[in-house]
Design a protein around this motif. Structure first.
Motif, PDB file in Angstrom:
ATOM      1  N   VAL A 145      53.084-171.436  38.502  1.00 14.26           N
ATOM      2  CA  VAL A 145      52.721-172.756  37.967  1.00 14.26           C
ATOM      3  C   VAL A 145      51.861-173.515  38.972  1.00 14.26           C
ATOM      4  CG1 VAL A 145      53.680-175.027  37.394  1.00 14.26           C
ATOM      5  CG2 VAL A 145      54.675-172.962  36.397  1.00 14.26           C
ATOM      6  N   LEU A 146      52.259-173.460  40.244  1.00 13.43           N
ATOM      7  CA  LEU A 146      51.512-174.155  41.292  1.00 13.43           C
ATOM      8  C   LEU A 146      50.089-173.610  41.404  1.00 13.43           C
ATOM      9  CD1 LEU A 146      51.448-176.097  43.712  1.00 13.43           C
ATOM     10  CD2 LEU A 146      52.485-174.297  45.088  1.00 13.43           C
ATOM     11  N   ALA A 147      49.952-172.282  41.353  1.00 13.36           N
ATOM     12  CA  ALA A 147      48.624-171.679  41.472  1.00 13.36           C
ATOM     13  C   ALA A 147      47.746-172.036  40.284  1.00 13.36           C
ATOM     14  CB  ALA A 147      48.767-170.155  41.596  1.00 13.36           C
ATOM     15  N   VAL A 148      48.294-171.956  39.065  1.00 11.75           N
ATOM     16  CA  VAL A 148      47.516-172.309  37.871  1.00 11.75           C
ATOM     17  C   VAL A 148      47.124-173.778  37.910  1.00 11.75           C
ATOM     18  CG1 VAL A 148      47.609-172.525  35.355  1.00 11.75           C
ATOM     19  CG2 VAL A 148      48.527-170.484  36.460  1.00 11.75           C
ATOM     20  N   MET A 149      48.031-174.643  38.376  1.00 11.67           N
ATOM     21  CA  MET A 149      47.726-176.070  38.478  1.00 11.67           C
ATOM     22  C   MET A 149      46.533-176.304  39.402  1.00 11.67           C
ATOM     23  SD  MET A 149      50.206-179.162  39.854  1.00 11.67           S
ATOM     24  CE  MET A 149      50.208-178.593  41.560  1.00 11.67           C
ATOM     25  N   ASN A 150      46.505-175.615  40.542  1.00  8.36           N
ATOM     26  CA  ASN A 150      45.409-175.793  41.490  1.00  8.36           C
ATOM     27  C   ASN A 150      44.085-175.258  40.945  1.00  8.36           C
ATOM     28  OD1 ASN A 150      46.252-176.831  44.399  1.00  8.36           O
ATOM     29  ND2 ASN A 150      47.963-175.675  43.595  1.00  8.36           N
ATOM     30  N   VAL A 151      44.126-174.097  40.305  1.00  9.52           N
ATOM     31  CA  VAL A 151      42.903-173.528  39.745  1.00  9.52           C
ATOM     32  C   VAL A 151      42.354-174.453  38.659  1.00  9.52           C
ATOM     33  CG1 VAL A 151      41.960-171.632  38.368  1.00  9.52           C
ATOM     34  CG2 VAL A 151      43.463-171.139  40.315  1.00  9.52           C
ATOM     35  N   ALA A 152      43.225-174.923  37.770  1.00  7.69           N
ATOM     36  CA  ALA A 152      42.780-175.808  36.693  1.00  7.69           C
ATOM     37  C   ALA A 152      42.227-177.117  37.255  1.00  7.69           C
ATOM     38  CB  ALA A 152      43.939-176.086  35.741  1.00  7.69           C
ATOM     39  N   PHE A 153      42.859-177.653  38.306  1.00 11.49           N
ATOM     40  CA  PHE A 153      42.381-178.907  38.889  1.00 11.49           C
ATOM     41  C   PHE A 153      40.998-178.732  39.514  1.00 11.49           C
ATOM     42  CE2 PHE A 153      42.108-181.820  42.570  1.00 11.49           C
ATOM     43  CZ  PHE A 153      42.156-183.024  41.888  1.00 11.49           C
ATOM     44  N   TYR A 154      40.781-177.630  40.202  1.00 12.84           N
ATOM     45  CA  TYR A 154      39.483-177.416  40.835  1.00 12.84           C
ATOM     46  C   TYR A 154      38.388-177.203  39.788  1.00 12.84           C
ATOM     47  CZ  TYR A 154      40.818-177.350  45.746  1.00 12.84           C
ATOM     48  OH  TYR A 154      41.216-177.723  47.002  1.00 12.84           O
ATOM     49  N   VAL A 155      38.718-176.503  38.708  1.00 12.28           N
ATOM     50  CA  VAL A 155      37.746-176.366  37.623  1.00 12.28           C
ATOM     51  C   VAL A 155      37.421-177.744  37.050  1.00 12.28           C
ATOM     52  CG1 VAL A 155      37.384-175.468  35.289  1.00 12.28           C
ATOM     53  CG2 VAL A 155      38.394-173.999  37.052  1.00 12.28           C
ATOM     54  N   ALA A 156      38.441-178.602  36.930  1.00  7.98           N
ATOM     55  CA  ALA A 156      38.232-179.936  36.372  1.00  7.98           C
ATOM     56  C   ALA A 156      37.332-180.797  37.249  1.00  7.98           C
ATOM     57  CB  ALA A 156      39.582-180.625  36.157  1.00  7.98           C
ATOM     58  N   ILE A 157      37.572-180.812  38.584  1.00  7.75           N
ATOM     59  CA  ILE A 157      36.763-181.683  39.443  1.00  7.75           C
ATOM     60  C   ILE A 157      35.362-181.116  39.650  1.00  7.75           C
ATOM     61  CG2 ILE A 157      38.765-182.660  40.593  1.00  7.75           C
ATOM     62  CD1 ILE A 157      38.211-180.896  42.994  1.00  7.75           C
ATOM     63  N   ASP A 158      35.133-179.886  39.178  1.00  9.77           N
ATOM     64  CA  ASP A 158      33.771-179.359  39.162  1.00  9.77           C
ATOM     65  C   ASP A 158      32.987-179.920  37.982  1.00  9.77           C
ATOM     66  OD1 ASP A 158      31.650-177.820  40.113  1.00  9.77           O
ATOM     67  OD2 ASP A 158      32.180-176.098  38.867  1.00  9.77           O
ATOM     68  N   HIS A 159      33.694-180.532  37.004  1.00  6.04           N
ATOM     69  CA  HIS A 159      33.050-181.071  35.801  1.00  6.04           C
ATOM     70  C   HIS A 159      33.296-182.562  35.596  1.00  6.04           C
ATOM     71  CE1 HIS A 159      33.352-176.726  34.987  1.00  6.04           C
ATOM     72  NE2 HIS A 159      32.284-176.886  34.239  1.00  6.04           N
ATOM     73  N   LEU A 160      34.267-183.135  36.319  1.00  8.75           N
ATOM     74  CA  LEU A 160      34.616-184.546  36.156  1.00  8.75           C
ATOM     75  C   LEU A 160      34.664-185.219  37.520  1.00  8.75           C
ATOM     76  CD1 LEU A 160      37.677-184.208  33.709  1.00  8.75           C
ATOM     77  CD2 LEU A 160      35.364-184.934  33.085  1.00  8.75           C
ATOM     78  N   PRO A 161      34.487-186.554  37.583  1.00  9.67           N
ATOM     79  CA  PRO A 161      34.691-187.269  38.849  1.00  9.67           C
ATOM     80  C   PRO A 161      36.124-187.103  39.340  1.00  9.67           C
ATOM     81  CG  PRO A 161      33.538-188.653  37.261  1.00  9.67           C
ATOM     82  CD  PRO A 161      33.981-187.438  36.518  1.00  9.67           C
ATOM     83  N   LEU A 162      36.300-187.117  40.660  1.00 10.44           N
ATOM     84  CA  LEU A 162      37.613-186.894  41.243  1.00 10.44           C
ATOM     85  C   LEU A 162      38.646-187.896  40.727  1.00 10.44           C
ATOM     86  CD1 LEU A 162      39.414-185.428  43.304  1.00 10.44           C
ATOM     87  CD2 LEU A 162      38.559-187.010  45.058  1.00 10.44           C
ATOM     88  N   GLY A 163      38.285-189.175  40.699  1.00  7.97           N
ATOM     89  CA  GLY A 163      39.224-190.195  40.248  1.00  7.97           C
ATOM     90  C   GLY A 163      39.626-190.022  38.800  1.00  7.97           C
ATOM     91  N   THR A 164      38.671-189.694  37.938  1.00 10.41           N
ATOM     92  CA  THR A 164      38.965-189.475  36.528  1.00 10.41           C
ATOM     93  C   THR A 164      39.917-188.301  36.348  1.00 10.41           C
ATOM     94  OG1 THR A 164      36.809-190.338  35.860  1.00 10.41           O
ATOM     95  CG2 THR A 164      37.948-188.915  34.281  1.00 10.41           C
ATOM     96  N   ALA A 165      39.648-187.214  37.048  1.00 10.12           N
ATOM     97  CA  ALA A 165      40.496-186.027  36.926  1.00 10.12           C
ATOM     98  C   ALA A 165      41.920-186.329  37.367  1.00 10.12           C
ATOM     99  CB  ALA A 165      39.909-184.889  37.762  1.00 10.12           C
ATOM    100  N   VAL A 166      42.086-187.018  38.498  1.00  8.04           N
ATOM    101  CA  VAL A 166      43.422-187.327  39.004  1.00  8.04           C
ATOM    102  C   VAL A 166      44.171-188.224  38.026  1.00  8.04           C
ATOM    103  CG1 VAL A 166      44.696-188.501  40.833  1.00  8.04           C
ATOM    104  CG2 VAL A 166      42.789-186.996  41.403  1.00  8.04           C
ATOM    105  N   SER A 167      43.474-189.183  37.420  1.00 11.61           N
ATOM    106  CA  SER A 167      44.130-190.102  36.493  1.00 11.61           C
ATOM    107  C   SER A 167      44.636-189.385  35.248  1.00 11.61           C
ATOM    108  CB  SER A 167      43.158-191.211  36.089  1.00 11.61           C
ATOM    109  OG  SER A 167      42.821-191.994  37.205  1.00 11.61           O
ATOM    110  N   ILE A 168      43.815-188.508  34.684  1.00 11.16           N
ATOM    111  CA  ILE A 168      44.250-187.776  33.492  1.00 11.16           C
ATOM    112  C   ILE A 168      45.389-186.818  33.851  1.00 11.16           C
ATOM    113  CG2 ILE A 168      43.524-186.177  31.683  1.00 11.16           C
ATOM    114  CD1 ILE A 168      40.722-187.366  31.918  1.00 11.16           C
TER     115      ILE A 168
END
Length: 289
Positions: free
Chosen positions: A72-95
């Motif tokens: 779960v931890l690994a998938v969470m990190n991979v998904a988060f990094y994919v997200a901040i490659d497409h969204l601003p950091l603050g927006t990604a963290v908020s969602i």
């Protein structure tokens, strides 16, 4: 050390690592950067904790929980990094904060937890200055951050069980990290090849792993032993605040005036949930009768 201060340290290091990782996305795919972060952190933690020395303390259910927690931890990190490659950091963290919101809503006791998490959620939105106007490929980022949010909720629930196990939270974290890295390796290891030929990239990956995984997750294991899941979820509201600061200083994503209001709301939510109600660590002896 008080739990909020531990979270400040955790947040500063975690998002400093995320800001460093953004600079690698032009050379290595975001998902492979995330896997490298997990793999290197697993090696560091295994060398530090040497979990095989405490194998007598492990039960099969505890080991199974640690492995699932690691995936779960690994998938969470991979998904988060994919997200901040497409969204601003603050927006990604908020969602992504929707995950802790769900945990606090389900596991909270009484009105204080639920009101506190609602106030914190509003504060997070203001702190991060959420904007979905992130370009035509924002859909990829939104899907990825949705996956990360679900994994973050599972991380809180599973991580608390790992933290309170007899083998020790950080030792359990080392096993979890190793399991997550091994499970995702067949899918992501090929994209990590450039690191083998560039010492600068390798050094950056080590820095990202230490800042974004080893330090913050070890600190969170300490906190998870001391507080309830709902309180931990509200404490996580401090992370978007530190993300906004790091994003402004390192990435030039300058905050605006509403973030001051957001910071006050998050602070009020943390006070409302009563952080003084910390639970004793699982390995502490009960007080004498």
């Amino acid at each position: 050390m008080p739990a909020p201060l531990l979270f400040v340290l955790s947040g500063l290091t975690q998002y400093l690592g995320a800001a460093l990782a953004v600079g690698l996305f032009g050379t290595i795919a975001a998902s492979s950067v995330a896997w490298l972060r997990i793999a290197v952190a697993a090696v560091v933690l295994l060398v530090w904790r040497r979990p095989w020395r405490s194998r007598g303390l492990w039960t099969r259910p505890q080991l199974r929980t640690a492995v699932v927690f690691g995936v779960v931890l690994a998938v969470m990190n991979v998904a988060f990094y994919v997200a901040i490659d497409h969204l601003p950091l603050g927006t990604a963290v908020s969602i992504e904060f929707l995950g802790p919101v769900a945990v606090a809503a389900v596991t909270g006791h009484g009105w204080r937890d639920r009101v506190g998490i609602a106030i914190a959620a509003v504060g997070v939105v203001l702190l991060a200055g959420v904007s979905l106007d992130a370009g035509p490929d924002a859909v990829v980022g939104l899907v990825a951050i949705g996956v990360a949010a679900a994994c973050w909720a599972a991380y809180i629930l599973l991580g608390r069980r790992v933290a309170r196990a007899a083998s020790g939270g950080i030792t359990g974290l080392s096993v979890a990290m190793a399991a997550g890295a091994v499970v995702l390796a067949p899918f992501l290891v090929a994209g990590a090849a450039p690191v083998l030929h560039d010492a600068r990239l390798a050094a950056l990956v080590v820095a990202i792993a230490v800042c974004s995984s080893v330090i913050p997750y070890a600190l969170e294991q300490v906190v998870l032993r001391r507080v309830r899941a709902a309180t931990f979820a509200v404490l996580l509201a401090m992370l978007p605040a530190t993300a906004a600061v790091v994003g402004a200083v390192v990435l030039g994503q300058v905050p605006h005036g509403l973030e001051v209001v957001g910071l006050l709301l998050v602070s009020g939510a943390i006070v409302l949930t009563g952080l003084d109600r910390e639970e004793p660590a699982a390995d502490e002896a009960p007080p004498p009768a």
